[in-house]
Scaffold this active site. Structure first.
Site, short mmCIF file in Angstrom:
data_model
loop_
_atom_site.label_atom_id
_atom_site.label_comp_id
_atom_site.label_asym_id
_atom_site.label_seq_id
_atom_site.Cartn_x
_atom_site.Cartn_y
_atom_site.Cartn_z
CG HIS A 153 39.42 14.09 -27.30
ND1 HIS A 153 39.99 12.86 -27.09
CD2 HIS A 153 38.26 13.85 -28.01
CE1 HIS A 153 39.24 11.91 -27.60
NE2 HIS A 153 38.19 12.48 -28.19
CB CYS A 161 37.35 12.77 -31.52
SG CYS A 161 35.72 13.28 -30.91
#
Length: 498
Positions: A153, A161
């Site tokens: 992202h 992430c």
């Protein structure tokens, strides 16, 4: 032109809405497919690069991630049918350690092979745009590994992430969207701790994750020799790449990650090419080990990494477990333009200074003494000269001590007695040892003596540290010894999920 744009927007909505429905989301989320961020066009520079590389706008893509290098690669299929590298994006932030994700909340970014379909594309992400990596896959589940919502992202913030800048994720998202328009049902995501080269395999040879890394390196090698997306299956809690039915079999093999492997074969042209590459890499790795390639130090509490181009833009920025973290490298990049906007809230990885201070620093042997080793010797001499009177008398012997006391000793001995500010001289001696680190020192595992050296009562501890220095000059110190510092766990430090 207006009609074409309208039709394209409707098609985008249809494709992404279908993905949302497949994911089991409610009907209100279908409107998210019309999000303006998700419909940004592919930038003209990327379109020009595709034309130059003989690629169609809507041909399939493949993504590779590397933690140590902090890079994300987008590969795209050209008109010859092979994948070619389209663009490499520096990763703004990833968290955890080198190694696979094991459980919910460990802050580990996943490693392995994952499949991304339209339902995993999130146009309404809290981090600008994102897509779900698909962790855990069947292999992860077979090992009982847990975790959820592990994304690639924007926003340069990570808790398990791979975080890019908003501008970068917009490009990557648009490339994935176009591949779905072209008929690709899912694109493959390959996540690695580092580029699987002989140099890196030699450096990390004693890492406890090496068996897993060797297994996923097979998939890395399949892609490297074929430039085709490898087919991924799982059985007996391991990865299997490019498996096809055995000769004489009437149907394709059925794989179950937890069950015994079915009968299968790997096409000869792929198997032979991969075998040849593996043998060549193994020989080169063994050669590097025999030459004394240093073993990479295990993580002692550093949370993830960041590409140097981003670290150079942040006050006190650090690349953490990624490459290029020395001050000279960061300084050389300080004038380069960052590929996207870096939020003011970015939290760069920080070294675990407490652990580093506890570790003793020992000089290495060298055929030509360097200035660093000279400073170490000077520091040791200074520490020795500040020893208390009784200790000095015992080490000198009776006659030499007596001669010094009555003033008939040599000039060297006299210099020891004419240094009244002994305690003040001992204090700066330790920083001098630390200054020698970049050139000719290595770290060794903490022992009881170094812990005493960290305390205020100094002189016996300093003497102990100085006495320990020659021990590291053994010729076997760097040959293949593994650091004994354990990899740090984030269980007691972080409670956030992902």
């Amino acid at each position: 032109m207006t009609h074409r744009t309208l039709v394209r927007a409707l098609l985008t909505s249809a494709v992404l809405a279908a993905g949302v429905m497949l994911a089991g989301c409610d009907s209100d989320q279908i409107s998210l497919a019309q999000n303006a961020k998700a419909n940004q066009p592919v930038p003209p520079k990327l379109v020009a690069a595709m034309t130059e590389k003989d690629m169609d706008m809507q041909s399939p893509i493949l993504v590779r991630l590397f933690k140590q290098e902090a890079e994300l690669e987008v590969w795209k299929q050209n008109r010859s049918g092979q994948f070619a590298l389209l663009k490499t994006y520096p990763i703004c932030r990833w968290s955890g350690d080198l190694g696979p994700k094991v459980r919910e909340g460990d802050r580990q970014a996943p490693e392995g092979f994952y499949s991304i379909n339209p339902s995993q594309m999130n146009p309404q992400s809290a981090y600008y745009l994102s897509f779900n990596t698909g962790y855990p896959n069947a292999f992860d589940k077979a090992l009982g590994r847990t975790g959820s919502q592990l994304m690639v992202h924007g926003d340069c913030s990570s808790r398990g992430c791979y975080a890019m800048t908003d501008e970068q994720i917009a490009e990557i998202y648009s490339l994935g969207r176009e591949s779905f328009f072209g008929g690709q049902k899912a694109f493959q995501l390959q996540a690695y701790p580092f580029r699987m080269t002989p140099v890196n395999m030699a450096k990390h040879r004693n890492n406890p994750n090496m068996p897993f890394w060797k297994m996923i390196k097979e998939g890395y090698d399949h892609f490297e020799v074929t430039k085709q997306e490898p087919r991924v299956d799982f059985c007996e809690k391991k990865y299997v790449f490019d498996a096809v039915k055995a000769p004489g079999a009437t149907r394709d093999p059925v794989f179950d990650a937890s069950a015994k492997c079915p009968a299968y074969v790997i096409p000869e042209e792929i198997a032979s090419a991969v075998h040849e590459k593996e043998q060549k890499d193994a020989a080169e790795t063994a050669k590097l080990v025999s030459k004394g390639t240093p073993v990479a130090r295990l993580n002692t509490g550093i949370d993830g990494g960041m590409n140097a181009i981003f670290a150079s833009k942040i006050p006190e920025g650090n690349t953490g477990l990624s490459e290029g973290g020395d001050s000279q490298a960061l300084a050389s990049m300080s004038l380069a333009r960052a590929p996207g906007t870096i939020p003011g809230t970015v939290n760069p990885p920080k070294p675990n200074l407490a652990v580093q201070q506890e570790e003793p620093v020992v000089a290495t042997t060298s055929s030509t003494p360097s200035s660093a080793s000279t400073r170490v010797a000077s520091a040791n001499a200074s520490d020795k000269s500040t020893s208390d009177k009784s200790t000095s008398d015992k080490s000198e012997g009776f006659f030499s001590s007596f001669a010094r006391k009555v003033g008939i000793g040599g000039t060297a001995d006299a210099s020891k007695t004419t240094a009244p500010p002994a305690p003040a001289a001992a204090a700066p001696a330790k920083p001098k040892v630390a200054e020698a680190k970049p050139q000719s020192v290595v770290r060794v595992a903490p022992k009881a003596e170094p812990k005493q050296a960290a305390k205020p009562a100094p002189k016996p501890a300093v003497t102990t540290a100085a006495a320990a220095a020659p021990a590291s000059t053994s010729s076997t110190q760097l040959a293949g010894s593994a650091p004994v510092v354990q990899t740090n766990s984030f269980d007691t430090r972080f409670s956030a999920v992902k």
